[in-house]
Design an enzyme around this catalytic site. Structure first.
Site, PDB file in Angstrom:
ATOM      1  N   CYS A 155     -50.496   4.329  31.994  1.00 45.78           N
ATOM      2  CA  CYS A 155     -49.317   3.553  31.581  1.00 45.78           C
ATOM      3  C   CYS A 155     -49.489   2.058  31.800  1.00 45.78           C
ATOM      4  CB  CYS A 155     -48.069   4.075  32.283  1.00 45.78           C
ATOM      5  SG  CYS A 155     -48.044   3.861  34.079  1.00 45.78           S
ATOM      6  N   HIS A 161     -44.184   4.021  36.948  1.00 45.88           N
ATOM      7  CA  HIS A 161     -44.379   4.087  35.503  1.00 45.88           C
ATOM      8  C   HIS A 161     -43.899   2.792  34.853  1.00 45.88           C
ATOM      9  CE1 HIS A 161     -45.284   6.280  31.855  1.00 45.88           C
ATOM     10  NE2 HIS A 161     -44.089   5.997  31.351  1.00 45.88           N
ATOM     11  N   HIS A 185     -44.813   4.302  25.533  1.00 46.82           N
ATOM     12  CA  HIS A 185     -45.391   4.412  26.870  1.00 46.82           C
ATOM     13  C   HIS A 185     -46.441   5.519  26.888  1.00 46.82           C
ATOM     14  CE1 HIS A 185     -42.850   7.996  28.326  1.00 46.82           C
ATOM     15  NE2 HIS A 185     -42.495   7.808  27.069  1.00 46.82           N
TER      16      HIS A 185
END
Length: 266
Positions: free
Chosen positions: A162, A214, A226
């Site tokens: 990510c 994240h 993402h």
């Protein structure tokens, strides 16, 4: 101090000097680094782009001198935008570069770059320095990674995590952000509501202990791009990411940040 550069498409950087050790990040073609420790078959390096440290197989390193490093540091970075670029070496060989690779000593009018004493032509899409339309470039490039598989430590379309995803996309607009989400979140200006975001802003998500775990790129209002299992598009709101396949929330919102336009450039 010794220096090296990646003359390969990707070089894995490992936590310990062993092929069995965890990959913590990757060096893409044209990215350079300091070598500050050596042992049999391995070099401990610090990457110039983000200061990340780890171990690289010494056979994968192209040595460069400090004069070359100084030349590279003085120039704007040229970064490839095509998911895959084939760079002719001769009639029989090509360099295969992934998106986000650096083209050292880029000469835009000639479409040439140099690694040590070798010069190559690149006819593909190249972003040179800070972009005038950064948000447009961020979304255009992020969407190219759609369905790229998730890979811990990865920074390429063949496998990316990510924060590697957000870092590489921002590299294309001439902005240098840290490697990890926990450091990226320290940049920029916090936004209170999803409605305040613009395409290209970043959203960060935490766990039950409050750790940032994240990050993703805001696309349109209430949509996020993402890397989670793969690079995907999901819904996002004040609560977090709502996975459109699982029909449930998978990530808890911590904060949204505007970095573009806040003078946090390279």
């Amino acid at each position: 101090m010794d220096y090296g550069i990646s003359g390969l498409s990707l070089i894995p950087v490992r936590k310990e000097p062993s092929e069995k050790s965890e990959m913590v990040t990757q060096v893409l073609f044209g990215e350079h680094f300091e070598i500050f420790e050596e042992m049999v078959g391995w070099c401990h390096v610090r990457l110039a782009w983000d200061g990340y440290e780890g171990w690289i197989d010494s056979k994968m390193i192209t040595p460069v001198n400090v004069r070359t490093i100084n030349k590279l540091e003085k120039r704007p970075y040229a970064v490839t935008g095509d998911i895959i670029s084939l760079i002719p070496v001769n009639d029989e060989q090509n360099l295969v570069l992934v998106a986000g690779s650096t083209l050292p000593v880029w000469r835009p009018y000639l479409k040439e770059f140099s690694v040590d004493k070798d010069t190559y032509k690149s006819e593909g899409e190249v972003y040179y320095g800070v972009q005038k339309n950064p948000r447009e470039v961020v979304i255009k490039q992020a969407l190219k990674y759609f369905n790229a598989p998730y890979l811990w430590g990865g920074r390429s379309p063949f496998g990316i995590d990510c924060s590697g995803f957000t870092q590489i996309i921002y590299k294309m607009i001439g902005m240098r952000i840290p490697r990890d989400a926990g450091e990226q979140v320290k940049m920029g200006v916090a936004l209170s509501f999803v409605d305040e975001t613009e395409p290209g802003d970043l959203a960060f998500f935490d766990d039950e202990e409050g750790n940032i775990v994240h990050v993703g790129i805001i696309w349109q209002r209430n949509k996020i791009i993402h890397a989670s299992g793969k690079v995907r598009i999901d819904n996002v709101d004040q609560f977090g990411i709502f996975n459109v396949d699982l029909k449930r929330y998978t990530h808890k919102m911590r904060v949204m940040k505007k970095i573009i336009g806040t003078n946090e450039t390279d």
